[in-house]
Design an enzyme around this catalytic site. Structure first.
Site, short mmCIF file in Angstrom:
data_model
loop_
_atom_site.label_atom_id
_atom_site.label_comp_id
_atom_site.label_asym_id
_atom_site.label_seq_id
_atom_site.Cartn_x
_atom_site.Cartn_y
_atom_site.Cartn_z
CD GLU A 1 -5.56 -6.12 0.15
OE1 GLU A 1 -4.58 -5.87 -0.58
OE2 GLU A 1 -5.57 -7.05 0.97
CG PHE B 1 -0.22 0.42 2.52
CD1 PHE B 1 -0.02 1.76 2.83
CD2 PHE B 1 0.28 -0.53 3.40
CE1 PHE B 1 0.65 2.14 3.98
CE2 PHE B 1 0.95 -0.16 4.55
CZ PHE B 1 1.13 1.18 4.85
CB CYS C 1 10.51 -0.27 2.53
SG CYS C 1 11.03 0.43 0.97
CB SER D 1 4.91 -7.43 5.62
OG SER D 1 3.99 -8.42 5.19
CE LYS E 1 -3.00 -8.45 -4.51
NZ LYS E 1 -3.43 -7.50 -3.46
CD GLU F 1 8.55 -2.84 8.27
OE1 GLU F 1 7.84 -3.85 8.09
OE2 GLU F 1 9.08 -2.21 7.34
P1 NAD Z 1 1.61 -6.69 2.98
O1 NAD Z 1 2.67 -7.72 3.03
O2 NAD Z 1 0.52 -6.74 3.98
O3 NAD Z 1 0.89 -6.69 1.55
C1 NAD Z 1 1.61 -6.64 0.35
C2 NAD Z 1 0.80 -7.31 -0.75
O4 NAD Z 1 0.64 -8.70 -0.43
C3 NAD Z 1 -0.58 -6.74 -0.96
O5 NAD Z 1 -0.87 -6.68 -2.33
C4 NAD Z 1 -1.49 -7.74 -0.26
O6 NAD Z 1 -2.76 -7.82 -0.84
C5 NAD Z 1 -0.74 -9.05 -0.44
N1 NAD Z 1 -0.98 -10.00 0.64
C6 NAD Z 1 -1.19 -9.71 1.95
N2 NAD Z 1 -1.35 -10.84 2.66
C7 NAD Z 1 -1.24 -11.87 1.79
C8 NAD Z 1 -1.31 -13.29 1.92
N3 NAD Z 1 -1.52 -13.86 3.11
N4 NAD Z 1 -1.14 -14.04 0.83
C9 NAD Z 1 -0.92 -13.47 -0.37
N5 NAD Z 1 -0.84 -12.13 -0.56
C10 NAD Z 1 -1.00 -11.34 0.51
O7 NAD Z 1 2.37 -5.26 3.04
P2 NAD Z 1 1.73 -3.81 3.16
O8 NAD Z 1 1.19 -3.62 4.54
O9 NAD Z 1 0.86 -3.52 2.02
O10 NAD Z 1 3.04 -2.92 2.98
C11 NAD Z 1 3.91 -2.58 4.03
C12 NAD Z 1 5.11 -3.49 4.08
O11 NAD Z 1 5.79 -3.45 2.85
C13 NAD Z 1 6.15 -3.06 5.12
O12 NAD Z 1 6.61 -4.21 5.78
C14 NAD Z 1 7.25 -2.43 4.28
O13 NAD Z 1 8.53 -2.48 4.87
C15 NAD Z 1 7.19 -3.27 3.07
N6 NAD Z 1 7.79 -2.60 1.94
C16 NAD Z 1 9.02 -3.02 1.55
C17 NAD Z 1 9.66 -2.39 0.50
C18 NAD Z 1 11.01 -2.84 0.06
O14 NAD Z 1 11.45 -2.37 -0.97
N7 NAD Z 1 11.69 -3.72 0.75
C19 NAD Z 1 9.02 -1.33 -0.17
C20 NAD Z 1 7.75 -0.93 0.26
C21 NAD Z 1 7.15 -1.59 1.31
#
Ligand code: NAD
Length: 498
Positions: free
Chosen positions: A177, A150, A282, A227, A174, A383
């Site tokens: 959401e 997000f 991040c 994450s 994808k 984090e």
């Molecule tokens: P998230 O992991 O909750 O979601 C990321 C994506 O995965 C979304 O599209 C979500 O719909 C999908 N998803 C969530 N749960 C899932 C599951 N159980 N099975 C399959 N798909 C699933 O992350 P978020 O809250 O949207 O974003 C924040 C996180 O992203 C933080 O941890 C941040 O550090 C990380 N981030 C990392 C970088 C990087 O470059 N390393 C960059 C941006 C964000």
């Protein structure tokens, strides 16, 4: 007015057949502003089939022609820049200027992708054996998928699909959401730029569609940012199904402040790096590792009034502009507040408490600053992804370096010092993927590659830049010998029967 976000498949916005929908909130007001389809597995299969069909011709389209689509896409994105930035602020919450900055960084990847004819030039060796030549070519891998978080609804998708498409692949995005509008809008602009139908599809949804992308044999490559637990799941599942995977995870980025650092510079760097985008980056700095009590005392004295004075409020429509918008959701706000409670309970010194800041029903919290945080505390280990900065006091450089190297995450880090030798030692020995020297958020430019180390990434190749091109192409090496041909036996006199 409430709106609904569906899918973009085969060049059209398609109303989802799903019976499941997610709510899209305005984080600044806490009000629901729209709904997003949580698509079915069958709809995801439609998108894969469309991408597979489109791949056949797109992969054969000359790279120069693919680059021209990217040039037009960049132009359109620039024409719609303010509209797109407002869309980011409206769904994510970040302040307008920050949303514009996100677009700029994303567009730099499109600019990189415009150079694809040059980037796809292979290697050639003449005469590897007598009369034998070798050359390598980089060919697209096929249908690729991207699953994005997000916190950068435009920039992170832009890390992926421009490079994938320019390399000749088709792509299924994808998006998160929580703020899905940007993905759909970018797909529309790409179509307007001349991208053939089916080359980029957007499927909204959650785990149900992600699992299809991870397991369907037609998908060749999966890019993920989010994450760490989900990144690990994506990596394990998609790899087990024979796909190449790059899965970027969470972070806990340390900024090491040496006693010889320019403190004013370090303080202003920390303000932007820790509190910009409400810490939901991040590459945000969430730990300031300060060498020596005297340096730490001086830093806290300069930092704390600035943190307390942060202008917190809605990301849109403010003048002068706010510096920090709301968090993404009510649940995330509760989680970040919980971490501040936890830090106090663990015995860290809460110098600035952001928990008192609120604006109506929006998901706001002010900047918080902890001093004397210990490496055993949860607020140090985990984090938080919010505007909470932890100051850890280290007796010397070696202790500080060891702490960074022992942390489970290794996304970004920075050192602030005036000493070149210390900086050089730091950049060579630190176990982190992106390192700044007097630069707090060392996000590599688009023509370099972005990625951390340790549990901040799963898979060997980073995003965009040279690694992006490697990830979205397969190398093929040809070794060729031609048997003696007509040339040897050519005759220049009038042919007669022999
Ligand atoms: P998230 O992991 O909750 O979601 C990321 C994506 O995965 C979304 O599209 C979500 O719909 C999908 N998803 C969530 N749960 C899932 C599951 N159980 N099975 C399959 N798909 C699933 O992350 P978020 O809250 O949207 O974003 C924040 C996180 O992203 C933080 O941890 C941040 O550090 C990380 N981030 C990392 C970088 C990087 O470059 N390393 C960059 C941006 C964000």
């Amino acid at each position: 007015m409430s709106y609904r976000i569906d899918n973009f498949i085969d060049g059209e916005t398609i109303e989802s057949r799903s019976e499941r929908f997610g709510a899209i909130f305005d984080p600044a007001t806490g009000q629901q502003q729209g709904t997003v389809a949580l698509s079915t597995a069958a709809e995801c299969l439609d998108a894969i089939a469309s991408a597979e069909r489109a791949f056949a011709d797109w992969s054969q389209t000359p790279p120069l022609v693919r680059a021209r689509v990217m040039f037009r896409f960049k132009e359109l994105m620039e024409q719609h820049r303010d509209e797109l930035a407002r869309l980011i602020s409206r769904e994510h919450g970040k302040v307008f200027s920050d949303a514009q900055g996100e677009l700029t960084r994303g567009l730099e990847v499109v600019e990189f992708a415009c150079g694809i004819p040059h980037l796809l030039k292979g290697e050639h060796s003449l005469n590897v054996g007598r009369g034998v030549d070798s050359h390598s070519m980089m060919q697209p891998v096929g249908v690729c998928a991207g699953i994005t978080p997000f916190n950068f609804p435009a920039m992170v998708p832009l890390w992926m699909f421009p490079v994938a498409l320019a390399c000749g692949n088709s792509f299924i995005l994808k998006p998160s959401e929580k703020d899905p509008s940007l993905a759909l809008r970018m797909a529309e602009l790409l179509k307007q730029a001349g991208l053939p139908d089916g080359v980029l599809n957007v499927v909204n949804g959650d785990k149900e569609v992600v699992d299809v992308l991870l397991t369907d044999p037609r998908v060749q490559a999966v890019s993920f940012v989010g994450s760490t637990p989900i990144a690990q799941y994506i990596y394990a599942t998609a790899s087990a199904h024979g796909k190449r995977v790059q899965a970027l995870g969470g972070a806990k980025n340390h900024m090491l402040v040496m006693p010889d650092a320019d403190l004013d510079q370090a303080v202003s760097a920390l303000m932007g790096a820790a509190y910009g985008a409400a810490g939901e980056r991040c590459m945000a700095i969430s730990v300031a590792l300060v060498v020596g009590d005297a340096t730490a005392d001086a830093l806290v004295a300069k930092l704390s009034p600035l943190v307390a004075a942060l202008r917190v409020g809605p990301g849109l429509g403010q003048s002068p502009e706010n510096e920090m918008g709301p968090l993404i959701s009510r649940e995330h706000l509760a989680k970040v507040r919980g971490y501040v409670d936890q830090g106090v309970a663990e015995g860290a010194e809460l110098v600035v408490d952001g928990r008192g800041v609120s604006h109506g029903e929006g998901y706001f919290i002010g900047g918080s600053l902890f001093d004397r945080v210990g490496p055993e505390m949860r607020i140090y280990r985990e984090e938080i992804f919010g505007p909470v900065l932890a100051i850890v006091r280290a007796p010397d450089y070696e202790t500080a370096l060891r702490l960074i190297n022992e942390h489970e995450y290794g996304n970004g880090t920075a050192i602030f010092t005036c000493d070149g030798d210390t900086a050089r030692d730091f950049t060579t020995r630190v176990q982190v993927g992106m390192v700044g020297v007097n630069v707090p958020i060392p996000v590599p430019m688009a023509f370099h590659s972005f990625g951390g180390w340790k549990r901040s990434i799963f898979g060997p190749l980073n995003m965009h830049g040279p690694d992006g091109v490697r990830f979205y192409t397969r190398m093929k090496t040809v070794t060729a010998r031609w048997p003696q041909s007509l040339r040897a036996g050519a005759e220049f006199s009038m042919p007669t029967m022999k």
